[in-house]
Write a protein that holds these residues in place. Structure first.
Motif, PDB file in Angstrom:
ATOM      1  N   TYR A 127       0.835  -1.204   0.000  1.00  0.00           N
ATOM      2  CA  TYR A 127       0.000   0.000   0.000  1.00  0.00           C
ATOM      3  C   TYR A 127       0.871   1.256   0.000  1.00  0.00           C
ATOM      4  N   GLN A 128       1.866   1.300   0.871  1.00  0.00           N
ATOM      5  CA  GLN A 128       2.785   2.444   0.900  1.00  0.00           C
ATOM      6  C   GLN A 128       3.466   2.622  -0.458  1.00  0.00           C
ATOM      7  N   TRP A 129       3.889   1.517  -1.020  1.00  0.00           N
ATOM      8  CA  TRP A 129       4.548   1.543  -2.327  1.00  0.00           C
ATOM      9  C   TRP A 129       3.620   2.177  -3.365  1.00  0.00           C
ATOM     10  N   PHE A 130       2.358   1.750  -3.376  1.00  0.00           N
ATOM     11  CA  PHE A 130       1.404   2.284  -4.350  1.00  0.00           C
ATOM     12  C   PHE A 130       1.155   3.772  -4.114  1.00  0.00           C
ATOM     13  N   VAL A 131       1.012   4.165  -2.849  1.00  0.00           N
ATOM     14  CA  VAL A 131       0.780   5.574  -2.528  1.00  0.00           C
ATOM     15  C   VAL A 131       1.941   6.427  -3.030  1.00  0.00           C
TER      16      VAL A 131
ATOM     17  N   ALA B  98      11.686   2.767  -7.973  1.00  0.00           N
ATOM     18  CA  ALA B  98      11.946   3.992  -7.207  1.00  0.00           C
ATOM     19  C   ALA B  98      11.022   4.078  -5.995  1.00  0.00           C
ATOM     20  N   ALA B  99       9.758   3.698  -6.174  1.00  0.00           N
ATOM     21  CA  ALA B  99       8.812   3.704  -5.056  1.00  0.00           C
ATOM     22  C   ALA B  99       9.223   2.678  -4.009  1.00  0.00           C
TER      23      ALA B  99
ATOM     24  N   ALA C 223       1.554   9.057  -5.987  1.00  0.00           N
ATOM     25  CA  ALA C 223       1.654  10.466  -5.614  1.00  0.00           C
ATOM     26  C   ALA C 223       2.831  11.164  -6.282  1.00  0.00           C
ATOM     27  N   LEU C 224       3.939  10.461  -6.437  1.00  0.00           N
ATOM     28  CA  LEU C 224       5.132  11.070  -7.022  1.00  0.00           C
ATOM     29  C   LEU C 224       5.332  10.714  -8.485  1.00  0.00           C
ATOM     30  N   ASP C 225       4.450   9.873  -9.031  1.00  0.00           N
ATOM     31  CA  ASP C 225       4.560   9.414 -10.418  1.00  0.00           C
ATOM     32  C   ASP C 225       5.942   8.799 -10.663  1.00  0.00           C
TER      33      ASP C 225
END
Length: 189
Positions: free
Chosen positions: A151-155, A166-167, A159-161
């Motif tokens: 979930y954090q990874w997806f957010v 990188a995420a 959010a940062l595209d």
């Protein structure tokens, strides 16, 4: 300026959509610098759950440590944990050329913490009760932790595209900072 209940519910709606891997969640999160600052109210929303998790984690560890010392150390650690990653992310976003997306990323990251606590807390309480066999409780906790990291990874990716890699690197930075802060605070008890 305190947030209204409607503003909090709107932000949580966005965080919930992101938890369902729906990128449109970012559309309802206030991505302005003011929205990023206001998103730190999520720390107040999460605090009761955090306090319960802390009590579960430290119950057998603090021994004869004075309560005032525990409260002081853990209160400072809580504030530091809520600010360390956003501060690091500010510099990282600048270096990546994503400064314009930074406020939205902070807002989404902070509000997503409420959703994470809503899922994580019941699992940790259930695990602590001893009602489940140890292997099942550990597996459930591990599964929920992996879901929260995803979930954090997806957010962060949304959010940062960012690219997925990188995420994932940002999630690792967040994990490192969290573990460092927790270890340091525990060492003071």
């Amino acid at each position: 300026m305190p947030l209204t209940a409607a503003a909090i519910l709107t932000a949580l709606t966005g965080a919930y959509r992101l938890a369902r891997f729906d990128r449109s969640g970012m559309d309802v999160i206030d991505r302005t610098p003011e929205g990023a600052l206001a998103s730190f109210y999520a720390a107040v929303v999460v605090l009761p759950g955090y306090a319960l998790l802390l009590a579960i984690r430290l119950w057998d560890q603090v021994g004869d440590t004075p309560l005032l010392q525990v409260l002081t150390v853990e209160s400072i650690a809580y504030v530091v944990s809520w600010t360390a990653f956003p501060l690091a992310l500010h510099r990282i976003a600048l270096l990546m050329g994503k400064a314009e997306r930074y406020p939205g990323a902070v807002a989404a990251y902070n509000w997503s913490s409420v959703i994470q606590m809503t899922v994580y807390l019941p699992v940790m309480v259930l695990s602590a009760t001893g009602l489940l066999p140890a292997f099942l409780a550990e597996g459930l906790v591990f599964g929920v932790m992996m879901a929260m990291l995803t979930y954090q990874w997806f957010v962060l990716r949304t959010a940062l595209d960012l690219s997925g890699l990188a995420a994932a690197a940002l999630v690792m930075v967040d994990l490192f900072l969290s573990a460092t802060i927790t270890d340091f605070a525990d060492g003071l008890l």
